[in-house]
Scaffold this active site. Structure first.
Site, PDB file in Angstrom:
ATOM      1  N   HIS A 204       0.876  -1.203   0.000  1.00 48.65           N
ATOM      2  CA  HIS A 204       0.000   0.000   0.000  1.00 48.65           C
ATOM      3  C   HIS A 204       0.898   1.233   0.000  1.00 48.65           C
ATOM      4  O   HIS A 204       1.513   1.568   1.013  1.00 48.65           O
ATOM      5  CB  HIS A 204      -0.900   0.006   1.235  1.00 48.65           C
ATOM      6  CG  HIS A 204      -1.854   1.161   1.235  1.00 48.65           C
ATOM      7  ND1 HIS A 204      -3.221   0.998   1.282  1.00 48.65           N
ATOM      8  CD2 HIS A 204      -1.656   2.505   1.175  1.00 48.65           C
ATOM      9  CE1 HIS A 204      -3.805   2.177   1.256  1.00 48.65           C
ATOM     10  NE2 HIS A 204      -2.872   3.122   1.195  1.00 48.65           N
TER      11      HIS A 204
ATOM     12  N   HIS B 273       1.607   5.404  -1.713  1.00 51.24           N
ATOM     13  CA  HIS B 273       1.275   6.584  -2.525  1.00 51.24           C
ATOM     14  C   HIS B 273       2.569   7.132  -3.110  1.00 51.24           C
ATOM     15  O   HIS B 273       3.480   7.490  -2.353  1.00 51.24           O
ATOM     16  CB  HIS B 273       0.606   7.659  -1.668  1.00 51.24           C
ATOM     17  CG  HIS B 273      -0.673   7.187  -1.060  1.00 51.24           C
ATOM     18  ND1 HIS B 273      -1.889   7.378  -1.671  1.00 51.24           N
ATOM     19  CD2 HIS B 273      -0.926   6.507   0.094  1.00 51.24           C
ATOM     20  CE1 HIS B 273      -2.844   6.844  -0.912  1.00 51.24           C
ATOM     21  NE2 HIS B 273      -2.281   6.304   0.156  1.00 51.24           N
TER      22      HIS B 273
ATOM     23  N   LYS C 174      -9.422  -0.022  -5.891  1.00 49.12           N
ATOM     24  CA  LYS C 174      -9.460   0.657  -4.600  1.00 49.12           C
ATOM     25  C   LYS C 174     -10.795   1.349  -4.391  1.00 49.12           C
ATOM     26  O   LYS C 174     -11.249   2.110  -5.247  1.00 49.12           O
ATOM     27  CB  LYS C 174      -8.323   1.697  -4.559  1.00 49.12           C
ATOM     28  CG  LYS C 174      -8.231   2.507  -3.270  1.00 49.12           C
ATOM     29  CD  LYS C 174      -7.747   1.675  -2.102  1.00 49.12           C
ATOM     30  CE  LYS C 174      -7.900   2.412  -0.771  1.00 49.12           C
ATOM     31  NZ  LYS C 174      -6.729   3.137  -0.353  1.00 49.12           N
TER      32      LYS C 174
ATOM     33  N   HIS D 105     -10.466   1.604   1.743  1.00 44.59           N
ATOM     34  CA  HIS D 105     -10.234   2.607   2.786  1.00 44.59           C
ATOM     35  C   HIS D 105     -11.462   2.519   3.688  1.00 44.59           C
ATOM     36  O   HIS D 105     -12.530   3.028   3.333  1.00 44.59           O
ATOM     37  CB  HIS D 105     -10.083   4.006   2.182  1.00 44.59           C
ATOM     38  CG  HIS D 105      -9.793   5.042   3.227  1.00 44.59           C
ATOM     39  ND1 HIS D 105      -8.552   5.599   3.413  1.00 44.59           N
ATOM     40  CD2 HIS D 105     -10.589   5.567   4.189  1.00 44.59           C
ATOM     41  CE1 HIS D 105      -8.595   6.431   4.445  1.00 44.59           C
ATOM     42  NE2 HIS D 105      -9.823   6.442   4.926  1.00 44.59           N
TER      43      HIS D 105
ATOM     44  N   HIS E 117      -4.575  -0.297   5.884  1.00 47.04           N
ATOM     45  CA  HIS E 117      -4.080   0.484   7.033  1.00 47.04           C
ATOM     46  C   HIS E 117      -5.014   0.419   8.239  1.00 47.04           C
ATOM     47  O   HIS E 117      -5.578   1.426   8.660  1.00 47.04           O
ATOM     48  CB  HIS E 117      -3.807   1.939   6.639  1.00 47.04           C
ATOM     49  CG  HIS E 117      -4.804   2.573   5.711  1.00 47.04           C
ATOM     50  ND1 HIS E 117      -6.148   2.597   5.972  1.00 47.04           N
ATOM     51  CD2 HIS E 117      -4.640   3.203   4.530  1.00 47.04           C
ATOM     52  CE1 HIS E 117      -6.768   3.221   4.989  1.00 47.04           C
ATOM     53  NE2 HIS E 117      -5.874   3.594   4.096  1.00 47.04           N
TER      54      HIS E 117
ATOM     55  N   ASP F  23       1.522   2.700   3.535  1.00 47.43           N
ATOM     56  CA  ASP F  23       0.692   3.890   3.336  1.00 47.43           C
ATOM     57  C   ASP F  23       1.551   5.146   3.363  1.00 47.43           C
ATOM     58  O   ASP F  23       1.083   6.211   3.777  1.00 47.43           O
ATOM     59  CB  ASP F  23      -0.439   3.985   4.380  1.00 47.43           C
ATOM     60  CG  ASP F  23      -1.522   4.965   3.940  1.00 47.43           C
ATOM     61  OD1 ASP F  23      -1.597   5.265   2.742  1.00 47.43           O
ATOM     62  OD2 ASP F  23      -2.272   5.443   4.810  1.00 47.43           O
TER      63      ASP F  23
HETATM   64  O1  DOR Z   1      -3.307   9.708   5.550  1.00 45.71           O
HETATM   65  C1  DOR Z   1      -3.615   9.370   4.422  1.00 45.71           C
HETATM   66  N1  DOR Z   1      -3.019   9.911   3.328  1.00 45.71           N
HETATM   67  N2  DOR Z   1      -4.581   8.470   4.255  1.00 45.71           N
HETATM   68  C2  DOR Z   1      -5.075   8.170   3.054  1.00 45.71           C
HETATM   69  O2  DOR Z   1      -5.962   7.372   2.992  1.00 45.71           O
HETATM   70  C3  DOR Z   1      -4.584   8.865   1.851  1.00 45.71           C
HETATM   71  C4  DOR Z   1      -3.237   9.377   2.036  1.00 45.71           C
HETATM   72  C5  DOR Z   1      -2.808  10.369   0.973  1.00 45.71           C
HETATM   73  O3  DOR Z   1      -3.044  10.118  -0.204  1.00 45.71           O
HETATM   74  O4  DOR Z   1      -2.220  11.392   1.321  1.00 45.71           O
HETATM   75 ZN    ZN Z   2      -3.265   5.120   1.520  1.00 45.86          ZN
END
Ligand code: DOR
Ligand code: ZN
Length: 352
Positions: free
Chosen positions: A14, A16, A100, A137, A175, A248
């Site tokens: 997971h 970003h 997702k 999520h 998460h 995450d």
């Molecule tokens: O804290 C987070 N940041 N939770 C998420 O679900 C998305 C992520 C983000 O893309 O910044």
């Molecule tokens: Zn995330």
């Protein structure tokens, strides 16, 4: 006391990575340790087509430093009107590995997410049939629900009914942050797994308010009470295959965090593996670190485990207060998770 750990090379289930200059700046932190990662689709605009996923994958691969091998595993961003045919085609072609589900307005870049889960029943039916994992999520966005209860309420109101309607659907509750989620996942059989982040293993909600508001610790789902953190540590180090690594890691520039309306997200990829190792050692479970980092994820996704390995040594490493990123002379300052702390383990290298 052992002073060296060799692990089968881990994957991040997971992650970003963002796009453009930020992608170029952060990708190396993941690729220097992790062989693959499930890449979240919450870009602006979100990744809602096969072509967008293909192109994003190319941009990620172009940004990987030449000396590293890294495979991004792409996901589709579900919307109310996402077509089941496109989803199936993207999965069949190997472009989407999973889809997702962001409840609309639950987190960063989720405004195009799903407004009512009943609206995507035909997608879930398709996914159940083709055995495509649904990544969730898991927070209920009803404004009447306390922010600290949103995950538990999501499980009752949405996740249980999803399993009633689609009993064979395979789901990753992403998460997880509560004892409620731990217990639900543990008792749901192989169709449900959960990722656990380093930050939810290290901090509870007090950390967010220590001598002021610490937006660097603001993420979603929000960190909870100590009893939840302890349950997550038990789960992660339990050796149960339904719990595996997903950082995450979610980079936001310093200016976006130090803001009256701070963005949710913690950038942990620079020291993620060291951070997990610390938790497993504290829980006397270093012997279970490899399975959590490198075996349970591939097993759930039906992928081979990696053949390379990584080495960590017991050597104190001081995490910088701030990382100045950016190859193109922009100042992309980001505060990493554990900023200013000493961690006990240091990543050394990948061994083929
Ligand atoms: O804290 C987070 N940041 N939770 C998420 O679900 C998305 C992520 C983000 O893309 O910044
Ligand atoms: Zn995330």
């Amino acid at each position: 006391m052992i002073d060296q750990i060799t692990l089968r090379q881990p994957d991040d289930w997971h992650l970003h990575l963002r796009d453009g200059a930020l992608l170029e700046s952060v990708i190396g932190y993941t690729a220097r340790v992790f062989r693959r990662a499930i890449v979240m689709p919450n870009l602006t605009p979100p990744v809602t087509t096969i072509e967008a996923a293909r192109n994003y994958k190319k941009r990620i691969l172009n940004a990987v430093p030449d000396n590293l091998s890294f495979t991004p595993l792409m996901t589709a961003y579900l919307t109310d009107d996402f077509s089941a045919e496109v989803l199936e085609k993207g999965f069949d072609e190997g472009v989407f590995i999973a889809a997702k589900l962001y409840p609309a307005n639950s987190t960063t870049n989720s405004s195009s997410g799903v407004s009512d889960i009943r609206k995507i029943d035909s997608l879930l039916e398709t996914m159940e049939r083709i055995d495509m994992p649904l990544l969730i999520h898991g927070e209920d966005t009803d404004p009447l629900i306390d922010i600290f209860d949103r995950e538990a309420v999501f499980i009752d109101r949405h996740l249980q009914p999803i399993f009633k309607r689609f009993p064979k659907l395979r789901v990753v509750l992403e998460h997880i942050t509560t004892v409620d989620a731990v217990q639900f996942v543990e008792t749901s059989g192989f169709r449900l797994a959960a990722t656990i982040t380093p930050h939810h293993l290290h901090i509870n909600r007090n950390a967010m308010f220590l001598e002021g508001f610490r937006s660097d610790f603001f993420c979603l789902p929000i960190v909870k009470r100590e009893k939840h953190r302890l349950a997550l540590r038990q789960a992660a180090t339990s050796g149960k295959s339904c719990f595996f690594l997903g950082t995450d890691s979610a980079p936001h520039l310093r200016g976006a965090k130090e803001n009256a309306c701070a963005c949710a997200g913690i950038f942990n990829s620079p020291y993620a593996i060291e951070s997990y190792a610390e938790v497993f050692e504290e829980e006397n479970s270093l012997n279970r670190l490899e399975a959590f980092c490198s075996e349970f994820g591939p097993s759930f996704y039906g992928l081979p485990v990696n053949t390379s390995s990584i080495k960590l040594v017991r050597r104190s490493c001081l995490v910088p207060e701030n990382l100045h990123l950016g190859r193109r002379s922009q100042d992309l300052s980001i505060v990493p998770f554990h900023a200013g702390e000493n961690l006990n383990w240091s990543f050394v290298n990948i061994e083929k």
